[in-house]
Motif scaffolding. Structure first.
Motif, PDB file in Angstrom:
ATOM      1  N   VAL A 186       0.835  -1.209   0.000  1.00 45.02           N
ATOM      2  CA  VAL A 186       0.000   0.000   0.000  1.00 45.02           C
ATOM      3  C   VAL A 186       0.866   1.255   0.000  1.00 45.02           C
ATOM      4  O   VAL A 186       0.636   2.201  -0.768  1.00 45.02           O
ATOM      5  CB  VAL A 186      -0.947   0.004   1.222  1.00 45.02           C
ATOM      6  CG1 VAL A 186      -1.694   1.335   1.316  1.00 45.02           C
ATOM      7  CG2 VAL A 186      -1.936  -1.147   1.139  1.00 45.02           C
ATOM      8  N   LEU A 187       1.876   1.270   0.858  1.00 47.23           N
ATOM      9  CA  LEU A 187       2.746   2.444   0.964  1.00 47.23           C
ATOM     10  C   LEU A 187       3.520   2.693  -0.319  1.00 47.23           C
ATOM     11  O   LEU A 187       3.754   3.854  -0.700  1.00 47.23           O
ATOM     12  CB  LEU A 187       3.726   2.265   2.138  1.00 47.23           C
ATOM     13  CG  LEU A 187       3.107   2.246   3.533  1.00 47.23           C
ATOM     14  CD1 LEU A 187       4.175   1.992   4.586  1.00 47.23           C
ATOM     15  CD2 LEU A 187       2.369   3.549   3.822  1.00 47.23           C
ATOM     16  N   TRP A 366       5.171  -5.053  15.497  1.00 48.80           N
ATOM     17  CA  TRP A 366       4.961  -4.538  14.146  1.00 48.80           C
ATOM     18  C   TRP A 366       4.837  -3.023  14.160  1.00 48.80           C
ATOM     19  O   TRP A 366       5.303  -2.341  13.236  1.00 48.80           O
ATOM     20  CB  TRP A 366       3.726  -5.178  13.512  1.00 48.80           C
ATOM     21  CG  TRP A 366       3.760  -6.674  13.594  1.00 48.80           C
ATOM     22  CD1 TRP A 366       2.851  -7.497  14.198  1.00 48.80           C
ATOM     23  CD2 TRP A 366       4.794  -7.532  13.077  1.00 48.80           C
ATOM     24  NE1 TRP A 366       3.251  -8.813  14.091  1.00 48.80           N
ATOM     25  CE2 TRP A 366       4.442  -8.859  13.410  1.00 48.80           C
ATOM     26  CE3 TRP A 366       5.973  -7.315  12.373  1.00 48.80           C
ATOM     27  CZ2 TRP A 366       5.215  -9.959  13.061  1.00 48.80           C
ATOM     28  CZ3 TRP A 366       6.758  -8.406  12.024  1.00 48.80           C
ATOM     29  CH2 TRP A 366       6.377  -9.710  12.364  1.00 48.80           C
ATOM     30  N   SER A 367       4.244  -2.486  15.212  1.00 49.93           N
ATOM     31  CA  SER A 367       4.181  -1.031  15.357  1.00 49.93           C
ATOM     32  C   SER A 367       5.576  -0.447  15.491  1.00 49.93           C
ATOM     33  O   SER A 367       5.919   0.570  14.871  1.00 49.93           O
ATOM     34  CB  SER A 367       3.346  -0.664  16.596  1.00 49.93           C
ATOM     35  OG  SER A 367       2.037  -1.181  16.490  1.00 49.93           O
ATOM     36  N   ILE A 419      -0.475   6.487   7.474  1.00 50.84           N
ATOM     37  CA  ILE A 419      -1.124   5.340   6.815  1.00 50.84           C
ATOM     38  C   ILE A 419      -0.812   4.044   7.577  1.00 50.84           C
ATOM     39  O   ILE A 419      -1.686   3.195   7.769  1.00 50.84           O
ATOM     40  CB  ILE A 419      -0.672   5.232   5.349  1.00 50.84           C
ATOM     41  CG1 ILE A 419      -1.175   6.431   4.551  1.00 50.84           C
ATOM     42  CG2 ILE A 419      -1.190   3.927   4.715  1.00 50.84           C
ATOM     43  CD1 ILE A 419      -0.640   6.510   3.137  1.00 50.84           C
ATOM     44  N   ALA A 420       0.439   3.909   8.022  1.00 52.30           N
ATOM     45  CA  ALA A 420       0.827   2.723   8.793  1.00 52.30           C
ATOM     46  C   ALA A 420       0.043   2.642  10.109  1.00 52.30           C
ATOM     47  O   ALA A 420      -0.370   1.556  10.538  1.00 52.30           O
ATOM     48  CB  ALA A 420       2.324   2.743   9.066  1.00 52.30           C
ATOM     49  N   TYR A 423      -3.370   1.404   9.390  1.00 54.82           N
ATOM     50  CA  TYR A 423      -3.291  -0.033   9.122  1.00 54.82           C
ATOM     51  C   TYR A 423      -3.260  -0.835  10.425  1.00 54.82           C
ATOM     52  O   TYR A 423      -3.997  -1.821  10.577  1.00 54.82           O
ATOM     53  CB  TYR A 423      -2.039  -0.327   8.292  1.00 54.82           C
ATOM     54  CG  TYR A 423      -1.644  -1.786   8.222  1.00 54.82           C
ATOM     55  CD1 TYR A 423      -2.317  -2.683   7.401  1.00 54.82           C
ATOM     56  CD2 TYR A 423      -0.571  -2.272   8.978  1.00 54.82           C
ATOM     57  CE1 TYR A 423      -1.949  -4.020   7.333  1.00 54.82           C
ATOM     58  CE2 TYR A 423      -0.183  -3.602   8.916  1.00 54.82           C
ATOM     59  CZ  TYR A 423      -0.879  -4.475   8.099  1.00 54.82           C
ATOM     60  OH  TYR A 423      -0.501  -5.794   8.043  1.00 54.82           O
ATOM     61  N   VAL A 424      -2.421  -0.409  11.362  1.00 53.02           N
ATOM     62  CA  VAL A 424      -2.327  -1.105  12.650  1.00 53.02           C
ATOM     63  C   VAL A 424      -3.665  -1.064  13.377  1.00 53.02           C
ATOM     64  O   VAL A 424      -4.134  -2.077  13.921  1.00 53.02           O
ATOM     65  CB  VAL A 424      -1.205  -0.476  13.519  1.00 53.02           C
ATOM     66  CG1 VAL A 424      -1.288  -0.983  14.954  1.00 53.02           C
ATOM     67  CG2 VAL A 424       0.164  -0.781  12.933  1.00 53.02           C
ATOM     68  N   TRP A 425      -4.298   0.099  13.367  1.00 52.33           N
ATOM     69  CA  TRP A 425      -5.597   0.236  14.049  1.00 52.33           C
ATOM     70  C   TRP A 425      -6.653  -0.676  13.409  1.00 52.33           C
ATOM     71  O   TRP A 425      -7.381  -1.382  14.110  1.00 52.33           O
ATOM     72  CB  TRP A 425      -6.050   1.697  13.995  1.00 52.33           C
ATOM     73  CG  TRP A 425      -7.458   1.884  14.493  1.00 52.33           C
ATOM     74  CD1 TRP A 425      -7.903   1.762  15.780  1.00 52.33           C
ATOM     75  CD2 TRP A 425      -8.602   2.200  13.692  1.00 52.33           C
ATOM     76  NE1 TRP A 425      -9.265   1.985  15.842  1.00 52.33           N
ATOM     77  CE2 TRP A 425      -9.724   2.259  14.568  1.00 52.33           C
ATOM     78  CE3 TRP A 425      -8.800   2.442  12.333  1.00 52.33           C
ATOM     79  CZ2 TRP A 425     -11.002   2.546  14.112  1.00 52.33           C
ATOM     80  CZ3 TRP A 425     -10.070   2.734  11.874  1.00 52.33           C
ATOM     81  CH2 TRP A 425     -11.166   2.786  12.756  1.00 52.33           C
ATOM     82  N   LEU A 426      -6.709  -0.656  12.080  1.00 53.58           N
ATOM     83  CA  LEU A 426      -7.709  -1.478  11.392  1.00 53.58           C
ATOM     84  C   LEU A 426      -7.449  -2.963  11.579  1.00 53.58           C
ATOM     85  O   LEU A 426      -8.366  -3.732  11.948  1.00 53.58           O
ATOM     86  CB  LEU A 426      -7.701  -1.156   9.888  1.00 53.58           C
ATOM     87  CG  LEU A 426      -8.380   0.143   9.446  1.00 53.58           C
ATOM     88  CD1 LEU A 426      -8.134   0.396   7.973  1.00 53.58           C
ATOM     89  CD2 LEU A 426      -9.876   0.096   9.741  1.00 53.58           C
ATOM     90  N   ARG A 427      -6.219  -3.399  11.342  1.00 53.87           N
ATOM     91  CA  ARG A 427      -5.938  -4.831  11.329  1.00 53.87           C
ATOM     92  C   ARG A 427      -5.963  -5.459  12.720  1.00 53.87           C
ATOM     93  O   ARG A 427      -6.463  -6.587  12.884  1.00 53.87           O
ATOM     94  CB  ARG A 427      -4.585  -5.099  10.679  1.00 53.87           C
ATOM     95  CG  ARG A 427      -4.192  -6.574  10.701  1.00 53.87           C
ATOM     96  CD  ARG A 427      -3.112  -6.933   9.742  1.00 53.87           C
ATOM     97  NE  ARG A 427      -2.833  -8.351   9.790  1.00 53.87           N
ATOM     98  CZ  ARG A 427      -1.971  -8.962   8.983  1.00 53.87           C
ATOM     99  NH1 ARG A 427      -1.317  -8.305   8.065  1.00 53.87           N
ATOM    100  NH2 ARG A 427      -1.776 -10.282   9.094  1.00 53.87           N
TER     101      ARG A 427
END
Length: 432
Positions: A186-187, A366-367, A419-420, A423-427
């Protein structure tokens, strides 16, 4: 912090100002800062030269040296000219199309090689193709190294901080592919689109130059087919060594320096001439930078930064994950992200353990990785690849200033980090 810690911060800040303003050449500034740290007793010879946590990272130095030797030999085969002409013809001389092609080539290589090796191979090609088409070299080099820092985050071996995180957290190559590759894709799409706007002034089309390049035969650029085949075999062996180094417990630095020395020995070239092409100034800059950052690691300054970020969240997972992303970006932008990750990863390990070591808490790694990797795009000294590209450009007569890089780097870092974080929040939270 005690007076020694404040002295260390003062010296590092002073050196940083000198590098940013270019009042003093970055190599002189870094080595001078290292000498002052030693003279003040902030660090000592034992820590500076022999400590794995608070000294010169010899693995990085020898990995760079080995790859620089291989690139020096490869230059003599004509393969870089071949690829440059091929890329220019493939893009039909269109500047933005060429940039996308080079970015994608970088994005494909970086996850499987380390990002320093990737830019060592791609940068010479970029300089050649830009010169042939009459394009400004610097924007293309900046775009490539940023793509390299982003795409390298996809795997365990792509960005050096990932190797440290994988070792500390017990994460496998496949773990990185599963958790990091989706956001990296995505990035990269976002970055390609951003490049069209950020570097638009560099897209100059010269019909005469394009016509002359389109008439070239790239095959005529190969000067030494035997040496090219030999170099290809050694380079493939080195790439395999990078991918399998965790399986055979061999450091990437050992793989790289072995490949460089073997290729030099088999090439029958004059060793002195090959050695002249090594970026010795870049290696000296890294040496000084490692000593300075290592001094701050030794007295606890960098570790304190990580603890402050962790304490601010009071153990709440979402807050902690956001603190790790944004809290890792800032220090990674101002010091090389390798020593930063090495010193803060034990703190992240403690946070994960205190949360019970659950799979939910495990996503904190991952964060942390995303913040440290993406922060490497902010300034010229934030990642090893940046420093190498600046050195290569300078050697070829193309100056990249601190602020010229940061003008683009800070924007890219801010956008990709946000954006990252989404992504962390959503996933791991909204859709978990």
């Amino acid at each position: 912090m005690g007076i020694t810690a404040w002295l260390a911060v003062g010296v590092f800040a002073g050196v940083y100002v000198l590098i940013a303003t270019e009042w003093v050449h970055r190599v002189k500034a870094a080595l001078g800062g290292a000498v002052i740290m030693l003279a003040l007793g902030v660090t000592d010879a034992e820590h500076a030269f022999f400590s794995e946590e608070a000294g010169i990272d010899w693995n990085v130095i020898f990995l760079l040296l080995g790859m620089m030797l291989m690139v020096s030999v490869l230059k003599r085969t004509g393969v870089f000219e071949y690829i440059a002409i091929w890329a220019a013809k493939r893009a039909r001389g269109k500047p933005y199309r060429l940039m996308v092609l080079l970015i994608l080539a970088t994005a494909v290589l970086s996850p499987w090689l380390d990002n320093v090796t990737t830019v060592l191979l791609i940068a010479p090609v970029t300089i050649l193709v830009c010169n042939k088409l009459g394009l400004p070299v610097v924007p293309y080099l900046i775009a490539e190294v940023m793509a390299c820092n982003i795409s390298g985050a996809a795997t365990l071996i792509g960005d050096p901080p990932n190797i440290i995180i994988g070792s500390r957290a017990g994460l496998s190559f496949n773990d990185f592919l599963l958790h990091m590759t989706p956001i990296v894709v995505v990035l990269m799409v976002v970055f390609v689109l951003m490049s069209r706007v950020m570097f638009r002034k560099a897209f100059r089309y010269d019909p005469e130059r394009v016509k002359s390049v389109m008439e070239m035969d790239e095959r005529a650029a190969i000067k030494d087919p035997r040496l090219l085949k030999l170099s290809g075999i050694v380079l493939l062996a080195v790439m395999a060594g990078f991918v399998l180094h965790t399986t055979f417990h061999i450091e990437p630095s050992v793989v790289a320096i072995s490949g460089g020395l073997v290729l030099l020995a088999l090439s029958r070239l004059d060793a002195e001439k090959v050695a002249r092409d090594v970026e010795w100034e870049t290696l000296a800059f890294f040496t000084g930078l490692f000593v300075m950052v290592g001094a701050m690691v030794r007295i606890g300054v960098i570790g304190d930064l990580g603890e402050m970020a962790a304490e601010a969240t009071e153990g709440e997972l979402l807050g902690t994950s956001m603190a790790l992303i944004f809290g890792s970006v800032v220090p990674s932008a101002f010091i090389d992200n390798i020593p930063f990750v090495a010193s803060v990863s034990p703190i992240v390990s403690e946070i994960v353990s205190s949360a019970g070591g659950t799979s939910e808490a495990g996503m904190l790694w991952w964060s942390f990785a995303l913040g440290a990797d993406l922060g490497g795009n902010a300034t010229i000294i934030a990642s090893s690849a940046n420093v190498v590209v600046v050195g290569i450009a300078e050697r070829e007569g193309h100056h990249i200033s601190f602020w010229q890089f940061s003008r683009y780097g800070l924007v890219v870092t801010a956008v990709t980090t946000v954006i990252a974080a989404v992504y962390v929040w959503l996933r791991y939270f909204a859709l978990a």
